[in-house]
Design a protein around this motif. Structure first.
Motif, mmCIF file in Angstrom:
data_model
loop_
_atom_site.group_PDB
_atom_site.id
_atom_site.type_symbol
_atom_site.label_atom_id
_atom_site.label_comp_id
_atom_site.label_asym_id
_atom_site.label_seq_id
_atom_site.Cartn_x
_atom_site.Cartn_y
_atom_site.Cartn_z
ATOM 1 N N LEU A 8 1.010 -1.221 -0.030
ATOM 2 C CA LEU A 8 -0.055 -0.053 0.046
ATOM 3 C C LEU A 8 0.938 1.375 -0.103
ATOM 4 O O LEU A 8 0.525 2.083 -0.830
ATOM 5 C CB LEU A 8 -0.908 -0.099 1.079
ATOM 6 C CG LEU A 8 -1.854 1.193 1.322
ATOM 7 C CD1 LEU A 8 -2.882 1.348 0.220
ATOM 8 C CD2 LEU A 8 -2.488 0.950 2.620
ATOM 9 N N ALA A 9 2.048 1.053 0.763
ATOM 10 C CA ALA A 9 2.823 2.356 0.874
ATOM 11 C C ALA A 9 3.486 2.678 -0.393
ATOM 12 O O ALA A 9 3.618 3.767 -0.783
ATOM 13 C CB ALA A 9 3.988 2.142 1.847
ATOM 14 N N ARG A 10 3.877 1.702 -1.160
ATOM 15 C CA ARG A 10 4.556 1.560 -2.390
ATOM 16 C C ARG A 10 3.488 2.071 -3.463
ATOM 17 O O ARG A 10 3.862 3.154 -4.204
ATOM 18 C CB ARG A 10 4.758 0.275 -2.815
ATOM 19 C CG ARG A 10 6.419 -0.147 -2.234
ATOM 20 C CD ARG A 10 6.961 -1.308 -3.106
ATOM 21 N NE ARG A 10 7.907 -1.810 -2.251
ATOM 22 C CZ ARG A 10 7.611 -2.954 -1.324
ATOM 23 N NH1 ARG A 10 6.306 -3.544 -1.455
ATOM 24 N NH2 ARG A 10 8.500 -3.617 -0.717
ATOM 25 N N ALA A 11 2.313 1.717 -3.471
ATOM 26 C CA ALA A 11 1.250 2.196 -4.221
ATOM 27 C C ALA A 11 1.158 3.812 -4.260
ATOM 28 O O ALA A 11 1.078 4.431 -5.185
ATOM 29 C CB ALA A 11 0.186 1.308 -4.264
ATOM 30 N N GLN A 12 0.858 4.202 -2.830
ATOM 31 C CA GLN A 12 0.518 5.556 -2.803
ATOM 32 C C GLN A 12 2.033 6.372 -3.043
ATOM 33 O O GLN A 12 1.537 7.537 -3.612
ATOM 34 C CB GLN A 12 0.475 5.722 -0.919
ATOM 35 C CG GLN A 12 -0.847 5.011 -0.741
ATOM 36 C CD GLN A 12 -1.160 5.223 0.892
ATOM 37 O OE1 GLN A 12 -0.317 5.435 1.631
ATOM 38 N NE2 GLN A 12 -2.117 5.467 1.178
ATOM 39 N N MET A 13 2.933 5.962 -2.984
ATOM 40 C CA MET A 13 4.127 6.620 -3.096
ATOM 41 C C MET A 13 4.390 6.675 -4.578
ATOM 42 O O MET A 13 4.567 7.599 -5.362
ATOM 43 C CB MET A 13 5.532 5.903 -2.958
ATOM 44 C CG MET A 13 6.868 6.664 -3.126
ATOM 45 S SD MET A 13 6.872 8.326 -2.434
ATOM 46 C CE MET A 13 7.159 8.133 -0.710
ATOM 47 N N SER A 14 3.931 5.646 -5.462
ATOM 48 C CA SER A 14 4.045 5.735 -6.849
ATOM 49 C C SER A 14 3.050 6.465 -7.436
ATOM 50 O O SER A 14 3.194 7.438 -8.371
ATOM 51 C CB SER A 14 3.790 4.135 -7.402
ATOM 52 O OG SER A 14 3.668 4.102 -8.811
ATOM 53 N N ALA A 15 1.716 6.719 -6.911
ATOM 54 C CA ALA A 15 0.671 7.391 -7.216
ATOM 55 C C ALA A 15 1.216 9.041 -7.026
ATOM 56 O O ALA A 15 1.064 9.884 -7.946
ATOM 57 C CB ALA A 15 -0.461 7.434 -6.520
ATOM 58 N N ARG A 16 2.000 9.305 -5.977
ATOM 59 C CA ARG A 16 2.489 10.837 -5.707
ATOM 60 C C ARG A 16 3.369 10.916 -6.709
ATOM 61 O O ARG A 16 3.564 12.205 -7.161
ATOM 62 C CB ARG A 16 2.782 10.751 -4.257
ATOM 63 C CG ARG A 16 1.974 10.685 -3.105
ATOM 64 C CD ARG A 16 2.443 11.097 -1.808
ATOM 65 N NE ARG A 16 1.412 10.773 -0.884
ATOM 66 C CZ ARG A 16 1.655 9.603 0.215
ATOM 67 N NH1 ARG A 16 3.021 9.437 0.587
ATOM 68 N NH2 ARG A 16 0.601 9.607 1.195
ATOM 69 N N LEU A 17 4.318 10.198 -7.015
ATOM 70 C CA LEU A 17 5.282 10.499 -7.901
ATOM 71 C C LEU A 17 4.774 10.534 -9.272
ATOM 72 O O LEU A 17 5.292 11.412 -10.115
ATOM 73 C CB LEU A 17 6.420 9.245 -8.084
ATOM 74 C CG LEU A 17 7.363 9.187 -6.620
ATOM 75 C CD1 LEU A 17 8.249 8.042 -6.982
ATOM 76 C CD2 LEU A 17 8.120 10.197 -6.788
ATOM 77 N N GLY A 18 3.652 9.959 -9.566
ATOM 78 C CA GLY A 18 3.023 10.098 -11.093
ATOM 79 C C GLY A 18 2.472 11.589 -11.036
ATOM 80 O O GLY A 18 2.542 12.266 -12.082
ATOM 81 N N GLU A 19 1.779 11.886 -10.034
ATOM 82 C CA GLU A 19 1.123 12.984 -9.836
ATOM 83 C C GLU A 19 1.980 14.244 -10.069
ATOM 84 O O GLU A 19 2.233 15.387 -10.708
ATOM 85 C CB GLU A 19 0.350 13.519 -8.436
ATOM 86 C CG GLU A 19 -0.866 12.641 -8.464
ATOM 87 C CD GLU A 19 -1.468 12.444 -7.178
ATOM 88 O OE1 GLU A 19 -1.076 13.349 -6.166
ATOM 89 O OE2 GLU A 19 -2.584 11.699 -6.912
ATOM 90 N N ALA A 20 3.328 14.080 -9.292
ATOM 91 C CA ALA A 20 4.188 15.233 -9.342
ATOM 92 C C ALA A 20 4.848 15.308 -10.789
ATOM 93 O O ALA A 20 5.104 16.219 -11.384
ATOM 94 C CB ALA A 20 5.386 14.895 -8.364
ATOM 95 N N HIS A 21 5.107 14.114 -11.428
ATOM 96 C CA HIS A 21 5.751 14.093 -12.842
ATOM 97 C C HIS A 21 4.617 14.963 -13.836
ATOM 98 O O HIS A 21 5.306 15.613 -14.335
ATOM 99 C CB HIS A 21 6.028 12.732 -13.238
ATOM 100 C CG HIS A 21 6.304 12.546 -14.584
ATOM 101 N ND1 HIS A 21 7.748 13.065 -14.779
ATOM 102 C CD2 HIS A 21 5.662 12.261 -15.884
ATOM 103 C CE1 HIS A 21 7.696 12.613 -16.147
ATOM 104 N NE2 HIS A 21 6.854 12.268 -16.690
ATOM 105 N N LEU A 22 3.514 14.809 -13.588
ATOM 106 C CA LEU A 22 2.283 15.274 -14.495
ATOM 107 C C LEU A 22 2.287 16.797 -14.073
ATOM 108 O O LEU A 22 2.181 17.581 -15.260
ATOM 109 C CB LEU A 22 0.826 14.628 -14.222
ATOM 110 C CG LEU A 22 0.663 13.286 -14.663
ATOM 111 C CD1 LEU A 22 -0.749 12.716 -14.401
ATOM 112 C CD2 LEU A 22 0.992 13.308 -16.207
#
Length: 57
Positions: A8-22
């Motif tokens: 879950l922590a990895r998924a949340q971090m991945s989502a945050r990184l994706g948002e930051a990239h966008l």
């Protein structure tokens, strides 16, 4: 159980990184559009200055 929390922590971090990239991409696109606008504006101003000089001569 611990693995589930890590996943879950990895998924949340991945989502945050994706948002930051966008957000970075959108910011870069806006900056490029503004630069193009300013470049066209400067070219128009230069053209007007050349015409004014030609008329004055």
């Amino acid at each position: 159980m611990n693995t589930m929390h890590e996943d879950l922590a990895r998924a949340q971090m991945s989502a945050r990184l994706g948002e930051a990239h966008l957000k970075r991409e959108a910011k870069a696109a806006r900056a490029a559009a503004r630069a193009r606008h300013l470049s066209r504006q400067a070219e128009r101003a230069a053209q007007q200055a050349r015409l004014a000089l030609a008329r004055a001569l």
